[in-house]
Design a protein around this motif. Structure first.
Motif, PDB file in Angstrom:
ATOM      1  N   ARG A 110       0.832  -1.214   0.000  1.00  0.00           N
ATOM      2  CA  ARG A 110       0.000   0.000   0.000  1.00  0.00           C
ATOM      3  C   ARG A 110       0.861   1.257   0.000  1.00  0.00           C
ATOM      4  O   ARG A 110       0.639   2.186  -0.781  1.00  0.00           O
ATOM      5  N   PHE A 111       1.868   1.291   0.889  1.00  0.00           N
ATOM      6  CA  PHE A 111       2.694   2.503   0.990  1.00  0.00           C
ATOM      7  C   PHE A 111       3.644   2.665  -0.201  1.00  0.00           C
ATOM      8  O   PHE A 111       4.051   3.790  -0.513  1.00  0.00           O
ATOM      9  N   SER A 112       4.002   1.570  -0.831  1.00  0.00           N
ATOM     10  CA  SER A 112       4.849   1.673  -2.032  1.00  0.00           C
ATOM     11  C   SER A 112       4.119   2.403  -3.145  1.00  0.00           C
ATOM     12  O   SER A 112       4.740   3.082  -3.978  1.00  0.00           O
ATOM     13  N   LYS A 113       2.802   2.279  -3.122  1.00  0.00           N
ATOM     14  CA  LYS A 113       1.987   2.957  -4.136  1.00  0.00           C
ATOM     15  C   LYS A 113       1.538   4.351  -3.680  1.00  0.00           C
ATOM     16  O   LYS A 113       0.992   5.118  -4.478  1.00  0.00           O
ATOM     17  N   ASP A 114       1.732   4.650  -2.394  1.00  0.00           N
ATOM     18  CA  ASP A 114       1.232   5.921  -1.846  1.00  0.00           C
ATOM     19  C   ASP A 114       2.279   6.507  -0.902  1.00  0.00           C
ATOM     20  O   ASP A 114       2.127   6.459   0.321  1.00  0.00           O
ATOM     21  N   GLN A 115       3.324   7.050  -1.470  1.00  0.00           N
ATOM     22  CA  GLN A 115       4.429   7.585  -0.687  1.00  0.00           C
ATOM     23  C   GLN A 115       3.997   8.755   0.196  1.00  0.00           C
ATOM     24  O   GLN A 115       4.515   8.949   1.295  1.00  0.00           O
ATOM     25  N   GLU A 116       3.020   9.523  -0.245  1.00  0.00           N
ATOM     26  CA  GLU A 116       2.547  10.667   0.552  1.00  0.00           C
ATOM     27  C   GLU A 116       1.982  10.209   1.890  1.00  0.00           C
ATOM     28  O   GLU A 116       2.218  10.830   2.924  1.00  0.00           O
ATOM     29  N   SER A 117       1.203   9.132   1.860  1.00  0.00           N
ATOM     30  CA  SER A 117       0.636   8.612   3.117  1.00  0.00           C
ATOM     31  C   SER A 117       1.740   8.128   4.043  1.00  0.00           C
ATOM     32  O   SER A 117       1.687   8.348   5.264  1.00  0.00           O
ATOM     33  N   ALA A 118       2.730   7.463   3.485  1.00  0.00           N
ATOM     34  CA  ALA A 118       3.858   7.006   4.292  1.00  0.00           C
ATOM     35  C   ALA A 118       4.583   8.190   4.919  1.00  0.00           C
ATOM     36  O   ALA A 118       4.940   8.183   6.103  1.00  0.00           O
ATOM     37  N   ASP A 119       4.774   9.234   4.150  1.00  0.00           N
ATOM     38  CA  ASP A 119       5.465  10.428   4.631  1.00  0.00           C
ATOM     39  C   ASP A 119       4.698  11.079   5.787  1.00  0.00           C
ATOM     40  O   ASP A 119       5.274  11.415   6.825  1.00  0.00           O
ATOM     41  N   ALA A 120       3.397  11.241   5.616  1.00  0.00           N
ATOM     42  CA  ALA A 120       2.573  11.872   6.655  1.00  0.00           C
ATOM     43  C   ALA A 120       2.570  11.031   7.931  1.00  0.00           C
ATOM     44  O   ALA A 120       2.664  11.557   9.052  1.00  0.00           O
ATOM     45  N   LEU A 121       2.484   9.718   7.775  1.00  0.00           N
ATOM     46  CA  LEU A 121       2.428   8.809   8.922  1.00  0.00           C
ATOM     47  C   LEU A 121       3.734   8.856   9.719  1.00  0.00           C
ATOM     48  O   LEU A 121       3.719   8.903  10.959  1.00  0.00           O
ATOM     49  N   LEU A 122       4.850   8.894   9.014  1.00  0.00           N
ATOM     50  CA  LEU A 122       6.157   8.807   9.669  1.00  0.00           C
ATOM     51  C   LEU A 122       6.622  10.129  10.262  1.00  0.00           C
ATOM     52  O   LEU A 122       7.693  10.198  10.874  1.00  0.00           O
ATOM     53  N   ARG A 123       5.840  11.166  10.098  1.00  0.00           N
ATOM     54  CA  ARG A 123       6.175  12.446  10.737  1.00  0.00           C
ATOM     55  C   ARG A 123       5.310  12.683  11.985  1.00  0.00           C
ATOM     56  O   ARG A 123       5.306  13.784  12.537  1.00  0.00           O
ATOM     57  N   MET A 124       4.609  11.653  12.432  1.00  0.00           N
ATOM     58  CA  MET A 124       3.798  11.771  13.652  1.00  0.00           C
ATOM     59  C   MET A 124       4.701  11.973  14.866  1.00  0.00           C
ATOM     60  O   MET A 124       5.677  11.246  15.053  1.00  0.00           O
ATOM     61  N   GLY A 125       4.386  12.951  15.684  1.00  0.00           N
ATOM     62  CA  GLY A 125       5.161  13.187  16.894  1.00  0.00           C
ATOM     63  C   GLY A 125       6.379  14.050  16.644  1.00  0.00           C
ATOM     64  O   GLY A 125       6.736  14.358  15.493  1.00  0.00           O
ATOM     65  N   GLU A 126       7.027  14.442  17.731  1.00  0.00           N
ATOM     66  CA  GLU A 126       8.125  15.408  17.640  1.00  0.00           C
ATOM     67  C   GLU A 126       9.507  14.770  17.691  1.00  0.00           C
ATOM     68  O   GLU A 126      10.505  15.453  17.528  1.00  0.00           O
ATOM     69  N   TYR A 127       9.572  13.461  17.959  1.00  0.00           N
ATOM     70  CA  TYR A 127      10.881  12.810  18.002  1.00  0.00           C
ATOM     71  C   TYR A 127      11.460  12.806  16.593  1.00  0.00           C
ATOM     72  O   TYR A 127      10.793  12.388  15.643  1.00  0.00           O
ATOM     73  N   PRO A 128      12.704  13.266  16.415  1.00  0.00           N
ATOM     74  CA  PRO A 128      13.247  13.403  15.050  1.00  0.00           C
ATOM     75  C   PRO A 128      13.417  12.057  14.348  1.00  0.00           C
ATOM     76  O   PRO A 128      13.663  11.036  14.980  1.00  0.00           O
ATOM     77  N   ILE A 129      13.259  12.092  13.029  1.00  0.00           N
ATOM     78  CA  ILE A 129      13.461  10.914  12.205  1.00  0.00           C
ATOM     79  C   ILE A 129      14.383  11.281  11.051  1.00  0.00           C
ATOM     80  O   ILE A 129      14.312  12.380  10.488  1.00  0.00           O
TER      81      ILE A 129
END
Length: 768
Positions: free
Chosen positions: A720-739
């Motif tokens: 799913r995320f391979s086809k929708d990089q935007e969703s993956a990006d939004a999900l992985l920016r949850m919270g303030e801990y740096p990534i």
């Protein structure tokens, strides 16, 4: 007719049932002697004492049934008749009234909406026939160590506790469960003693240790961790109604947190419970009292305070003293004395005079009911303990204070001259009637003549080994902490309306043993946790559910959802986010916008919510800032205390809101993301990463079926995320801990979703 129709059979069944239920004869064993405390008093307390109990203002027909002197006396309104004549059922008016078919004679009267069952009527009848023997209320009699009961399988027992629990199981035809698996035991011990899950390394080491002492060594090691004090402090913060604000409309900030640091320190240092209580009640009155002893008295000052203009200072000063009195009686004595604030207690032998005699112990402080304009709000109210930097460096080293400013804590202090205490008519602050002196209810334990009639004397009375309540109440609290329900279910009510103990002899044995061993809290916990009763599996069988659905008799270990604070702690610890700092000021983690603003006057430092940043976001649940008018939502959703009054137990509900929190809370999402990022960086094989996450969160290895499901879910999410990089990006920016930017990938997002699913398993936040 060769057979009966179903209708005829049904009617015959109903007829037979009704016929059987009209009889008040109950089958008793040959020569069985009924107990007033355990068979009769609960019936009379529920159905009769409201009108025929200790409250003189509510006694109907001048009849009092809770003591034999009046129950056996001639009835005032029925000359020549007696409510109870021992051994004489025909002459006992009580019996005739409870079986009467005349609504004008029947007791309890129909308009009360109370009624006796046929079994209850039979018990009263048999009790009168056996001599109507009264007994003092069980909780007001000093506990004694009973001999260990005989059991069918002594080999199962590990210590004295098991004899009492197994004897009850034998009586019910229950067999105890086998011992839990080693990983289950370690998870259980770690959660019970620290509120944190064991690490995979701890579990592996414990499973490899096959020595006979392995379990006890692990238990001792965990009990001596500094996180022990944090876990124990959660309960005591509920009892001491700790909060970070004053309550009422303006609800400004206060600085009572050094008291919380002291409680953590006291539990870690294993201060004996009698000393722990004495310091909190009257540390300021000890000879040459230290600042630590004075700080402990903040226990009494954690109640709400008003900062609103136009109040009557004396009204609120009395309100504060009432709160102190009620917290003491409920949290330490386990008695609902607040019922006697306005009138004699309806059920317990505690008069309104008794209540104000107890109130008098707390009524002699220079505390004020109101301290000036809200614009001059102070973080502590008179009397105040000032804590200097040198105090923290030399004596109060357990206080976590990083800057150089002074600290202010509300504590106790005595007036130079004794303030007169009055019985207050209907509890109203300005309705003074008869003056009273400090005292304690004789029905509990007479106040010794050699003790001073002040708070220090009250503390000494409280921890006197002849006091029947103090040790029982604390032992019961510890049992509740471990098993989810106390030996006395009504933890804050050991009175007439409270629940009877499920194992009375065990409760008394533990209470006496606790006092005999110098009120040693860690020893008490170790005694409970080294019992075979504690070490059982939590597996539930049909026989368990049919015979003992609530697990009162402990033929299995209970499955308990973690307390609210420890759910947060588990998420933080298992993800690697937890900041292990002990103590210090409360912190403000993520919270939905607008909650504070909707419950504030718009004045003061707390008019808006200012979320903390950095490491403060990842502190344990114990340190979450509690504003009384708007307590933090996540703990409340998981049955945390709102801290506006003393609480000795919490409910354990199961609601859809809890599932929504676990699926959507920013912290749970962030923790899933952080752990996913760590594991995908460390492990190239997704299955290895999934297995490690599973061990961290559920404290065991996944079985093949679980791995198949989780691996399949990972593959689905990866697609799913391979086809929708935007969703993956939004999900992985949850919270303030740096990534790291290079970790914002479909693989990390898919692993995050798998970990989030693990956090949402019932087992993840359950002690098994």
């Amino acid at each position: 007719m060769k057979y009966f129709s179903p209708l005829i059979i049904l009617l015959l069944f109903i007829f037979v049932a009704c016929k059987q239920n009209t009889s008040s004869e109950i089958s008793f064993g040959e020569g069985e002697q009924l107990s007033y405390n355990f068979h009769i008093r609960p019936i009379l307390s529920d159905k009769c004492f409201a009108c025929h109990g200790p409250d003189a203002n509510k006694q109907e027909a001048g009849l009092r049934l809770d003591v034999p002197e009046t129950a056996f006396a001639a009835m005032k309104e029925s000359p020549g008749k007696f409510a109870i004549i021992p051994n004489d059922i025909d002459g006992s008016e009580l019996y005739h009234r409870i079986v009467s078919t005349d609504p004008n004679e029947l007791m309890p009267p129909p308009e009360s909406n109370l009624s006796l069952t046929q079994e209850e009527i039979g018990l009263i009848k048999k009790w009168i026939e056996q001599g109507a023997q009264y007994e003092p209320h069980w909780a007001f009699v000093s506990p004694k160590k009973a001999a260990l009961p005989k059991v069918k399988d002594e080999e199962w027992t590990r210590n004295e506790i098991d004899y009492f629990t197994l004897a009850k199981m034998n009586k019910l035809g229950l067999d105890p469960n086998d011992q839990a698996e080693k990983h289950e035991l370690l998870k259980r011990v770690s959660l019970d003693l620290t509120g944190l899950p064991p690490t995979p390394e701890m579990i592996s080491a414990f499973e490899k240790d096959n020595s006979p002492e392995a379990y006890e060594k692990a238990l001792d090691k965990i009990m001596n961790l500094p996180t022990f004090g944090e876990k124990m402090a959660v309960l005591w913060m509920d009892i001491s109604r700790y909060s970070d604000s004053y309550g009422y409309q303006d609800d400004n900030i206060r600085t009572q947190w050094p008291y919380r640091d002291w409680v953590i320190h006291a539990f870690n240092k294993n201060i004996p419970y009698d000393q722990f209580i004495t310091w909190q009640l009257a540390g300021d009155m000890l000879p040459n009292a230290t600042k630590e002893q004075i700080l402990a008295t903040a226990f009494n000052r954690n109640h709400k305070y008003t900062e609103e203009g136009g109040v009557i200072p004396e009204e609120y000063r009395v309100e504060y003293v009432l709160d102190k009195s009620n917290t003491f009686s409920k949290g330490i004595l386990g008695i609902t004395m607040e019922c006697a604030q306005c009138h004699d207690h309806k059920y317990d032998p505690i008069s309104q005079q008794n209540f104000y005699e107890m109130f008098a112990f707390f009524n002699n402080t220079p505390e004020k009911g109101y301290e000036g304009d809200v614009s001059q709000s102070k973080p502590a109210k008179t009397p105040i303990l000032w804590i200097e930097r040198e105090d923290i460096n030399e004596l109060l080293t357990f206080i976590n204070h990083q800057d150089t400013s002074k600290l202010m804590v509300s504590v106790m202090e005595e007036l130079d001259t004794l303030r007169t205490t009055y019985i207050l008519n209907r509890g109203l602050y300005d309705a003074r009637t008869t003056p009273v002196s400090p005292g304690t209810p004789e029905s509990i334990f007479s106040f010794p003549d050699n003790l001073p009639k002040n708070r220090l004397g009250l503390a000494q009375w409280t921890v006197d080994k002849n006091n029947p309540l103090t040790a029982r109440v604390f032992v019961n609290l510890m049992w509740q902490e471990i098993f989810g329900i106390g030996i006395v279910k009504s933890t804050g009510d050991f009175g007439m309306q409270g629940d009877l103990p499920s194992h009375p002899e065990l409760l008394d044995w533990l209470a006496v043993d606790f006092m005999e061993n110098d009120w040693d809290i860690k020893r008490l916990l170790k005694k409970i946790m080294t019992s075979a009763t504690y070490m059982q599996s939590s597996k539930v069988t049909k026989k368990h559910l049919n015979t003992d659905p609530d697990n009162v008799y402990l033929a299995r270990s209970p499955r308990l959802r973690l307390p609210a604070e420890n759910i947060r702690d588990l998420v933080l610890a298992s993800s690697g986010l937890l900041v292990p700092e002990i103590g210090g000021p409360s912190v403000k983690p993520y919270q939905p916008e607008g909650l504070w603003e909707a419950a504030t006057s718009g004045r003061g430092e707390l008019k808006t919510y200012k979320q903390d940043q950095g490491e403060k976001l990842y502190r344990r649940g114990l340190y979450t800032f509690i504003k009384l008018t708007s307590p933090p939502p996540m703990p409340i959703i998981f049955d945390g205390s709102n801290r506006d009054q003393c609480e000795v137990n919490r409910g354990r509900t199961n609601t859809p809101l809890q599932a929504l929190v676990m699926m959507n809370d920013p912290l749970v999402m962030e923790a899933s993301r952080v752990l996913a990022s760590q594991l995908t960086e460390k492990e190239s094989d997704p299955e290895t990463a999934i297995e490690e996450a599973f061990k961290r969160i559920l404290c065991r290895a996944p079985n093949p079926k679980e791995m198949e499901i989780l691996s399949g879910y990972f593959e689905d999410e990866l697609s799913r995320f391979s086809k929708d990089q935007e969703s993956a990006d939004a999900l992985l920016r949850m919270g303030e801990y740096p990534i790291k930017e290079e970790k914002i990938t479909p693989d990390t997002a898919a692993m995050m979703q798998v970990i989030l699913a693990m956090y949402n398993l019932e087992e993840a936040i359950t002690k098994i």
